[in-house]
Write a protein that holds these residues in place. Structure first.
Motif, short mmCIF file in Angstrom:
data_model
loop_
_atom_site.label_atom_id
_atom_site.label_comp_id
_atom_site.label_asym_id
_atom_site.label_seq_id
_atom_site.Cartn_x
_atom_site.Cartn_y
_atom_site.Cartn_z
N PRO A 76 0.80 -1.22 0.00
CA PRO A 76 0.00 0.00 0.00
C PRO A 76 0.84 1.28 0.00
O PRO A 76 0.47 2.28 -0.63
CB PRO A 76 -0.83 -0.12 1.28
CG PRO A 76 -0.97 -1.60 1.48
CD PRO A 76 0.37 -2.16 1.05
N SER A 77 2.01 1.27 0.64
CA SER A 77 2.89 2.43 0.62
C SER A 77 3.45 2.67 -0.78
O SER A 77 3.55 3.80 -1.24
CB SER A 77 4.06 2.26 1.58
OG SER A 77 3.65 2.37 2.91
N ARG A 78 3.83 1.58 -1.45
CA ARG A 78 4.34 1.71 -2.82
C ARG A 78 3.26 2.28 -3.73
O ARG A 78 3.51 3.18 -4.52
CB ARG A 78 4.81 0.36 -3.34
CG ARG A 78 5.54 0.48 -4.69
CD ARG A 78 5.77 -0.86 -5.35
NE ARG A 78 4.55 -1.51 -5.77
CZ ARG A 78 3.82 -1.15 -6.83
NH1 ARG A 78 4.16 -0.12 -7.57
NH2 ARG A 78 2.71 -1.79 -7.15
N SER A 113 18.33 -0.45 10.57
CA SER A 113 17.50 -1.32 9.75
C SER A 113 16.49 -0.51 8.94
O SER A 113 16.34 -0.72 7.73
CB SER A 113 16.76 -2.31 10.66
OG SER A 113 15.87 -3.09 9.90
N ALA A 114 15.82 0.43 9.59
CA ALA A 114 14.83 1.26 8.88
C ALA A 114 15.50 2.13 7.83
O ALA A 114 14.95 2.35 6.74
CB ALA A 114 14.06 2.12 9.88
N GLY A 115 16.69 2.61 8.12
CA GLY A 115 17.42 3.43 7.14
C GLY A 115 17.75 2.65 5.88
O GLY A 115 17.62 3.16 4.76
N ARG A 116 18.17 1.39 6.06
CA ARG A 116 18.45 0.53 4.89
C ARG A 116 17.18 0.30 4.07
O ARG A 116 17.18 0.38 2.84
CB ARG A 116 19.02 -0.81 5.33
CG ARG A 116 20.51 -0.83 5.52
CD ARG A 116 21.06 -2.26 5.62
NE ARG A 116 20.31 -3.14 6.51
CZ ARG A 116 20.50 -3.25 7.81
NH1 ARG A 116 21.43 -2.53 8.40
NH2 ARG A 116 19.77 -4.08 8.54
N LEU A 117 16.08 -0.01 4.77
CA LEU A 117 14.82 -0.25 4.07
C LEU A 117 14.32 1.00 3.35
O LEU A 117 13.80 0.92 2.23
CB LEU A 117 13.76 -0.76 5.06
CG LEU A 117 13.99 -2.16 5.61
CD1 LEU A 117 13.03 -2.44 6.76
CD2 LEU A 117 13.85 -3.20 4.51
N LEU A 118 14.49 2.17 3.97
CA LEU A 118 14.07 3.42 3.34
C LEU A 118 14.89 3.70 2.09
O LEU A 118 14.34 4.06 1.04
CB LEU A 118 14.18 4.57 4.34
CG LEU A 118 13.76 5.95 3.85
CD1 LEU A 118 12.31 5.95 3.37
CD2 LEU A 118 13.95 6.98 4.96
N ALA A 119 16.19 3.51 2.16
CA ALA A 119 17.05 3.72 0.99
C ALA A 119 16.66 2.77 -0.14
O ALA A 119 16.60 3.16 -1.31
CB ALA A 119 18.51 3.54 1.37
N GLN A 120 16.37 1.53 0.20
CA GLN A 120 15.96 0.54 -0.79
C GLN A 120 14.61 0.94 -1.41
O GLN A 120 14.44 0.87 -2.63
CB GLN A 120 15.86 -0.84 -0.15
CG GLN A 120 15.42 -1.93 -1.10
CD GLN A 120 15.30 -3.28 -0.39
OE1 GLN A 120 15.69 -3.45 0.75
NE2 GLN A 120 14.75 -4.25 -1.09
N PHE A 121 13.67 1.37 -0.59
CA PHE A 121 12.34 1.76 -1.06
C PHE A 121 12.44 2.94 -2.03
O PHE A 121 11.84 2.92 -3.11
CB PHE A 121 11.47 2.13 0.15
CG PHE A 121 10.03 2.40 -0.17
CD1 PHE A 121 9.11 1.36 -0.19
CD2 PHE A 121 9.59 3.68 -0.42
CE1 PHE A 121 7.77 1.60 -0.47
CE2 PHE A 121 8.26 3.93 -0.70
CZ PHE A 121 7.34 2.88 -0.73
N VAL A 122 13.23 3.94 -1.68
CA VAL A 122 13.40 5.12 -2.53
C VAL A 122 14.17 4.75 -3.81
O VAL A 122 13.86 5.23 -4.90
CB VAL A 122 14.10 6.26 -1.76
CG1 VAL A 122 14.50 7.40 -2.68
CG2 VAL A 122 13.19 6.77 -0.64
N GLY A 123 15.15 3.85 -3.69
CA GLY A 123 15.88 3.38 -4.87
C GLY A 123 14.98 2.66 -5.85
O GLY A 123 15.08 2.87 -7.07
#
Length: 161
Positions: free
Chosen positions: A16-18, A69-79
């Protein structure tokens, strides 16, 4: 109604966020608005030691583990968004209660619109888990557009009734 220049898209890395980010990007293009992504990580009240990395629990700050952990996931999501052609002007990670932090950020930074995904939960699941999107709609200083998941096929609606 004011002009929309800045759109805040709170994300939890779910489908849903995507979908909300994709929707916000389509909305932003003709308006010339910028997209900014926010993830609010909650610090759990209890974490079993078996779920922590190899290091001893006493060697780690729970805040640091969650933030990393959240920072890695955020970078991946934005990438992944960039790979789909979505330009995210900024991404931001905060710790706290998601609905509260989202509304505080919207107030402090003067966003014109919040686009947020909703999981579409109903009944007991929604009552137990709450709805971040619903709380943001009630407390946000600006308009909020909630993006619902796609409706199930009509045949499955009839079967479940």
């Amino acid at each position: 109604m004011g002009t929309i220049h800045r759109i805040l898209v709170p994300v939890d890395f779910s489908e849903p966020s995507r979908r909300a980010l994709d929707y916000a990007a389509e909305l932003a293009r003709p308006l010339g608005a910028t997209l900014e992504v926010l993830h609010v990580a909650e610090i759990p009240a209890f974490v079993p030691s078996a779920s922590l990395p190899e290091a001893r629990a006493s060697d780690l700050s729970l805040f640091a583990v969650v933030r990393e952990s959240a920072g890695r996931l955020l970078a991946q999501f934005v990438g992944e968004a960039a790979e789909r052609g979505i330009v995210v002007r900024a991404s931001r990670l905060e710790l706290g209660s998601p609905a509260q932090v989202i509304t505080q950020v919207a107030v402090a930074d003067g966003y014109d619109l919040i686009v947020i995904g909703t999981h579409g939960r109903t009944g007991l699941t929604r009552a137990l888990m709450g709805s971040v999107a619903e709380r943001v709609v009630r407390h946000a200083p600006c308009p909020v557009l909630s993006v619902r998941p796609p409706a199930p096929p009509a045949a499955s609606l009839r079967a479940s009734a």
